[in-house]
Each structure stands twice: as C-alpha cells, then as structure tokens.
Scaffold this motif. Sequence first.
Motif, PDB file in Angstrom:
ATOM      1  N   ASN A 105     -41.310  54.340 -10.058  1.00 48.02           N
ATOM      2  CA  ASN A 105     -42.493  54.530 -10.894  1.00 48.02           C
ATOM      3  C   ASN A 105     -42.148  54.295 -12.353  1.00 48.02           C
ATOM      4  N   ALA A 106     -43.131  53.849 -13.097  1.00 45.29           N
ATOM      5  CA  ALA A 106     -42.910  53.665 -14.529  1.00 45.29           C
ATOM      6  C   ALA A 106     -42.696  55.032 -15.163  1.00 45.29           C
ATOM      7  N   PRO A 107     -41.692  55.130 -16.029  1.00 47.67           N
ATOM      8  CA  PRO A 107     -41.468  56.404 -16.712  1.00 47.67           C
ATOM      9  C   PRO A 107     -42.563  56.628 -17.745  1.00 47.67           C
ATOM     10  N   HIS A 109     -44.083  56.811 -21.205  1.00 49.03           N
ATOM     11  CA  HIS A 109     -43.683  55.965 -22.328  1.00 49.03           C
ATOM     12  C   HIS A 109     -44.840  55.942 -23.313  1.00 49.03           C
ATOM     13  N   ASP A 110     -44.511  56.002 -24.587  1.00 52.93           N
ATOM     14  CA  ASP A 110     -45.535  56.102 -25.627  1.00 52.93           C
ATOM     15  C   ASP A 110     -46.610  55.034 -25.542  1.00 52.93           C
ATOM     16  N   ASP A 111     -46.196  53.807 -25.198  1.00 53.31           N
ATOM     17  CA  ASP A 111     -47.138  52.696 -25.291  1.00 53.31           C
ATOM     18  C   ASP A 111     -47.941  52.473 -24.026  1.00 53.31           C
ATOM     19  N   ILE A 112     -47.549  53.142 -22.937  1.00 52.96           N
ATOM     20  CA  ILE A 112     -48.154  52.871 -21.644  1.00 52.96           C
ATOM     21  C   ILE A 112     -49.189  53.924 -21.287  1.00 52.96           C
ATOM     22  N   VAL A 113     -50.360  53.451 -20.912  1.00 47.55           N
ATOM     23  CA  VAL A 113     -51.390  54.397 -20.519  1.00 47.55           C
ATOM     24  C   VAL A 113     -51.694  54.256 -19.037  1.00 47.55           C
ATOM     25  N   ASP A 114     -51.831  52.996 -18.627  1.00 50.72           N
ATOM     26  CA  ASP A 114     -52.425  52.740 -17.332  1.00 50.72           C
ATOM     27  C   ASP A 114     -51.642  51.641 -16.620  1.00 50.72           C
ATOM     28  N   VAL A 115     -50.886  52.022 -15.600  1.00 47.41           N
ATOM     29  CA  VAL A 115     -50.079  51.053 -14.850  1.00 47.41           C
ATOM     30  C   VAL A 115     -50.805  50.681 -13.570  1.00 47.41           C
ATOM     31  N   ARG A 116     -51.035  49.392 -13.381  1.00 50.84           N
ATOM     32  CA  ARG A 116     -51.795  48.961 -12.211  1.00 50.84           C
ATOM     33  C   ARG A 116     -50.933  48.299 -11.150  1.00 50.84           C
ATOM     34  N   ASP A 117     -49.770  47.832 -11.564  1.00 51.44           N
ATOM     35  CA  ASP A 117     -48.989  47.037 -10.623  1.00 51.44           C
ATOM     36  C   ASP A 117     -47.525  46.999 -11.060  1.00 51.44           C
ATOM     37  N   VAL A 118     -46.653  46.771 -10.108  1.00 53.71           N
ATOM     38  CA  VAL A 118     -45.227  46.617 -10.389  1.00 53.71           C
ATOM     39  C   VAL A 118     -44.712  45.400  -9.651  1.00 53.71           C
TER      40      VAL A 118
ATOM     41  N   PHE B  88     -42.869  46.299 -19.573  1.00 54.00           N
ATOM     42  CA  PHE B  88     -44.268  46.605 -19.296  1.00 54.00           C
ATOM     43  C   PHE B  88     -45.118  45.561 -20.003  1.00 54.00           C
ATOM     44  N   TYR B  97     -43.574  45.168 -23.544  1.00 46.22           N
ATOM     45  CA  TYR B  97     -42.805  46.285 -24.074  1.00 46.22           C
ATOM     46  C   TYR B  97     -41.516  46.464 -23.289  1.00 46.22           C
ATOM     47  N   VAL B 121     -41.035  44.410 -13.637  1.00 42.38           N
ATOM     48  CA  VAL B 121     -42.128  44.289 -14.603  1.00 42.38           C
ATOM     49  C   VAL B 121     -43.331  45.118 -14.159  1.00 42.38           C
ATOM     50  N   TYR B 122     -43.772  45.987 -15.028  1.00 41.79           N
ATOM     51  CA  TYR B 122     -44.988  46.764 -14.792  1.00 41.79           C
ATOM     52  C   TYR B 122     -46.151  46.077 -15.484  1.00 41.79           C
ATOM     53  N   HIS B 123     -47.315  46.167 -14.868  1.00 43.28           N
ATOM     54  CA  HIS B 123     -48.520  45.591 -15.471  1.00 43.28           C
ATOM     55  C   HIS B 123     -49.570  46.664 -15.653  1.00 43.28           C
ATOM     56  N   GLY B 124     -50.347  46.533 -16.720  1.00 41.87           N
ATOM     57  CA  GLY B 124     -51.419  47.483 -16.939  1.00 41.87           C
ATOM     58  C   GLY B 124     -52.020  47.317 -18.318  1.00 41.87           C
ATOM     59  N   THR B 125     -52.440  48.421 -18.890  1.00 41.68           N
ATOM     60  CA  THR B 125     -53.053  48.401 -20.208  1.00 41.68           C
ATOM     61  C   THR B 125     -52.250  49.309 -21.121  1.00 41.68           C
ATOM     62  N   CYS B 126     -51.979  48.842 -22.321  1.00 43.22           N
ATOM     63  CA  CYS B 126     -51.200  49.664 -23.243  1.00 43.22           C
ATOM     64  C   CYS B 126     -52.118  50.605 -24.021  1.00 43.22           C
ATOM     65  N   LYS B 127     -51.499  51.561 -24.653  1.00 37.16           N
ATOM     66  CA  LYS B 127     -52.243  52.599 -25.375  1.00 37.16           C
ATOM     67  C   LYS B 127     -53.210  52.003 -26.384  1.00 37.16           C
ATOM     68  N   GLN B 130     -56.176  50.450 -24.731  1.00 37.57           N
ATOM     69  CA  GLN B 130     -57.001  51.488 -24.096  1.00 37.57           C
ATOM     70  C   GLN B 130     -57.887  52.154 -25.145  1.00 37.57           C
TER      71      GLN B 130
END
Lengths: 133, 133
Positions: A105-107, A109-118, B88, B97, B121-127, B130
């Motif tokens: 799982n993604a740890p 992290h300040d910049d990450i809000v929403d992880v949809r895929d890996v 990410f 990131y 590589v994680y994919h999603g939306t950053c802070k 968002q």
Amino acid sequence: MERVQTLLRNHDIRPSYTRMAIYRYLDENRNHPTVEAIHEALSASLPTLSKTTVYNTLHLFIRHHLVKEIDLQDHKRYDIVQEPHAHFKCDVCDTLYDIDIVPPNAPTHDDIVDVRDVQLVYHGTCKRCQQAV
Amino acid sequence: MERVQTLLRNHDIRPSYTRMAIYRYLDENRNHPTVEAIHEALSASLPTLSKTTVYNTLHLFIRHHLVKEIDLQDHKRYDIVQEPHAHFKCDVCDTLYDIDIVPPNAPTHDDIVDVRDVQLVYHGTCKRCQQAV
DNA sequence: TATATATTTGTAATGATTACATTTTTATGG
DNA sequence: CCATAAAAATGTAATCATTACAAATATATA
C-alpha cells in the motif's frame, strides 16, 4: 443468459457482440495482449473489427474498472482486473509474466490524497531467454 | 576537477560538455523531467542542442546505470539513479512525486532468472489537485 | 598538423494512439 | 411494424514521441 453478458450489464456496459468478444478474448487469453494482438486475433471472427473499436472498448472497460492498462516502454498491455498482483517483463522476448505478490500500500504522504491504482513491474530476463544464450 | 566530470569518468562515460550539462540538469532538477523538458531547459545555454542528443545521452546514461527510465501512459520520464524508491503520479496534473518506500524484492518464480530493475508506481490525485476542485 | 574516432546534429521515417466525421446497428415510442 | 433517436462501430486523417540514419562537427592521438 451468458455469463459475460451479465458481467458487462452489472458494470453498466451494454453487451454488444463486439464488446463481449473483446471481453471474452481478454478473459481467455491472460497474456496481457496489446491492441494489435487483440485486433489481429479477433479479426478472424469479426472481419470488420477496427482498431479504433478495440481502443474505444478497452477504454470503456477501463473506465468501468473491468480492465487495467499496463504501461511499458513500448506498447501498452491490457489485463483483466483481478486480485492485486505484480508483473515481470522479460526485456528480451517482451513476455509479461504474472507475479503472485501483492503490491505494498502507498504510505501516508503529504502530497497524496487519493490512490486509485498501483503498478509493480519487474524487468529482466526470463528463464527461457537466459537458456537460449 | 569537477565532481560531475569525475562521476561520468567513473562510469566509463567521456565527460563532454553536453553530457555534463544533461547530467547536471538531472541532478539539480529531481522532478523526473521528460526529454522535452530537458531539451527546452538546456536550450537556453546550449542553443544548438538537439533532441536526438538528449535521447542519445539519456540512453547512454541508462546503459551505464546512471539514469532510470520511468514508463508512464504518455511520455517517458528520467530519474537519476538513487536509493530504491517508488513514485506517485497525479493523473490530473501529471506531476510525479517521489515516495520513500522500497519496492519489494521479486519472489522466486519459475520463469524469472535475472531481475535488473523494479518500477513501483502509484496513480491517483495529489493534494493540490484535490483541493483545486 | 593530419587522421581516426567520438560526439552531435538535422531530417526523415516509424508507429502507436487519438480525433473526428460517417456509417451501421440497436432500442423505443407511436 | 415502421420511424426516429441514440448508441456503437468504422475508416481515415492527424498527432506526436521516439528512432534511424547520414552528414557535420569536435576531440584525441600519433
């Protein structure tokens, strides 16, 4: 009613003949095919199938979480959504193997809000190619 | 003698002016730039720099294990080799990131002989994106 | 300084993906 | 069952990152 038909309906996708054929192909050939490969394989039974339709359908499946895109150096590969797992790409023969390991799982992290895929992809040489030398 | 010059020599790369400039750019701008970005940034000080040279040089660095290529949906990104870590990618703003997590080792597997690289590589939306909504 | 070698450059080709307008198919109301 | 609207599929043309390649330039060495 056919299983694939129900499955597409359950994902809010109208089960056209073409869509079912593409889904069935992915389901029966779990070798992470390229658009090219899908198009070529299905052209036998669907002679008018266009590549654009393959692209459209795959993107539709992706939006509805039935399929995942795998980004490699060259062509994109497509994989039926299943249990989280990783891939090993042989950089000699371009085969993509499934690896039975769950990506971490993604740890937080300040910049990450929403992880949809890996995507977890290993690169190297597979046994067959190693022996071929 | 300059540090970068020594570093390239240590990796069996002749430290031409262009090569040092490209290496220095990657070292000072750890934002996983595209070829386009590198070319544009260095064109100011190296007006005759061609994109082909940027490609050539990056591939040279990759062969000599100074740089890693990151495969995303669209353009490729380039990253100075450092401690193993993950990425990410914000699919809204395309920012990549660094994530401070060590990708798991590949498990033993019948088809795998030689693993040279891992991409996590994680994919999603950053802070930022968002919040922008 | 001459010459071989390495590096850089510019242009043209390649090829996957996307854009888009048209055609075909499918669903629905009268 | 037909007419019509909506959805799906098609074909062609455009886009654009990357590569191929040959020519030009720079560098090292004898």
